[in-house]
Design an enzyme around this catalytic site. Sequence first.
Site, short mmCIF file in Angstrom:
data_model
loop_
_atom_site.label_atom_id
_atom_site.label_comp_id
_atom_site.label_asym_id
_atom_site.label_seq_id
_atom_site.Cartn_x
_atom_site.Cartn_y
_atom_site.Cartn_z
N ILE A 299 0.33 -1.50 -0.55
CA ILE A 299 0.23 0.33 0.05
C ILE A 299 1.01 0.91 -0.16
O ILE A 299 0.53 2.22 -0.52
CB ILE A 299 -0.92 0.09 1.04
CG1 ILE A 299 -1.55 -1.49 0.81
CG2 ILE A 299 -1.86 1.21 1.10
CD1 ILE A 299 -2.37 -1.14 2.58
N GLN B 76 2.91 -4.66 11.67
CA GLN B 76 2.67 -5.84 11.66
C GLN B 76 1.48 -6.53 11.02
O GLN B 76 0.73 -6.33 12.34
CB GLN B 76 3.24 -6.84 12.78
CG GLN B 76 3.95 -8.56 12.96
CD GLN B 76 2.33 -9.51 12.56
OE1 GLN B 76 2.43 -9.88 11.93
NE2 GLN B 76 1.97 -8.59 13.37
N TYR C 115 -3.86 -8.86 16.53
CA TYR C 115 -3.91 -7.49 15.66
C TYR C 115 -4.23 -6.64 15.96
O TYR C 115 -4.04 -5.25 15.85
CB TYR C 115 -3.30 -8.07 14.36
CG TYR C 115 -3.16 -7.32 13.49
CD1 TYR C 115 -2.41 -6.23 13.08
CD2 TYR C 115 -4.63 -7.12 12.35
CE1 TYR C 115 -2.50 -5.88 11.72
CE2 TYR C 115 -4.61 -6.64 11.32
CZ TYR C 115 -4.03 -5.51 11.27
OH TYR C 115 -3.69 -4.32 9.92
N SER D 9 9.31 -6.78 4.22
CA SER D 9 8.60 -6.99 3.84
C SER D 9 8.38 -5.81 2.92
O SER D 9 8.03 -6.18 1.68
CB SER D 9 6.80 -7.24 4.43
OG SER D 9 7.03 -6.74 4.72
N GLY D 10 8.55 -4.79 3.07
CA GLY D 10 9.06 -3.89 1.62
C GLY D 10 10.40 -4.19 0.94
O GLY D 10 11.31 -4.59 1.39
N VAL E 108 -5.80 -12.74 -0.62
CA VAL E 108 -6.32 -13.98 -1.36
C VAL E 108 -6.86 -13.08 -3.07
O VAL E 108 -6.25 -14.17 -3.55
CB VAL E 108 -8.07 -13.58 -0.93
CG1 VAL E 108 -8.50 -12.55 -0.89
CG2 VAL E 108 -9.18 -15.16 -1.53
#
Length: 309
Positions: free
Chosen positions: A12, A76, A141, A35-36, A184
Amino acid sequence: MRILVTGGAGFIGSHLTDAFLARGDEVAVLDDLSSGRLTRLDPRVAAHRASVADPGALAAVVARVRPQLICHLAAQIDVRASVADPAGDAQTNVIGTINVLEAARVAGARVLFASTGGALYGKDAVIPSDEDQRPEPEAPYGTAKYCAEQYIGLSNRLHGTTHSVLRLGNVYGPRQDPAGEAGVVAIFCGKAMREERPVIYGDGTQTRDYVYVGDVATAFLAAADSSIAGVWNIGTGVETSILTLADVIGQVTGRSIEPEFGPARPGELRRSALDVARVAGQLGWKAATSLSEGVASTFAWVRDGGPDR
């Protein structure tokens, strides 16, 4: 405007940096690259590798960039990881947000916080859920995100700031890491391209509010241009089942989607959709991309090999 996007090398965040750049803003990114990926970023973006969980490193970047606005997307985001390690989840999602708020206070910057709508309202929520619905998250979360929202509200009361919260639905689109429930659409598009059968956990009647990443970016732009402190749902207001999503992907791609069914995931939310009347009234924002249009864009990206740009 000078803008710092935390988590800006993510799915995003990279779309958001593109949107700000396209209208002429000066954008910098802070990302720990867990993760980026820097290859998602426009070469004009100044990237700083640091974690929001490290207050010293964060403060140094903020002092260098001198942002007027901080879009806080670093997080996270794995619900299952939050269950396995709630303390680690809170370290990033709660303490990290507190660190961002303190750095913003010193810099005199406003904060827009990316929260969750899908994981916040709980299994007994009225559908579609509005912002006044009592949060009853089902996982650490969602609890951490709600806790972070409370610190943002406290900052506004304590310091007179106008920080705001955007509660996002299930965001999808190009550059999405196809892992976990949130991915998904990308997962199913990949299965369709390879003519493989996707797995649906449960009976497929569980619903989500799927919102295209480009629309999420325009929501942040609308919030950035507003001077009010708000809490806004960012979604479509449409409840879509996994079975319906599979049908749409089949229609768009021209591939036959014949899912396999696995056991339902424990604690999975059955229904979720967001009431978006408040953001429409206060910011004039509305999602513009239909599910079929967004799926077509995502499938084209998957078909092209999933390029970062």
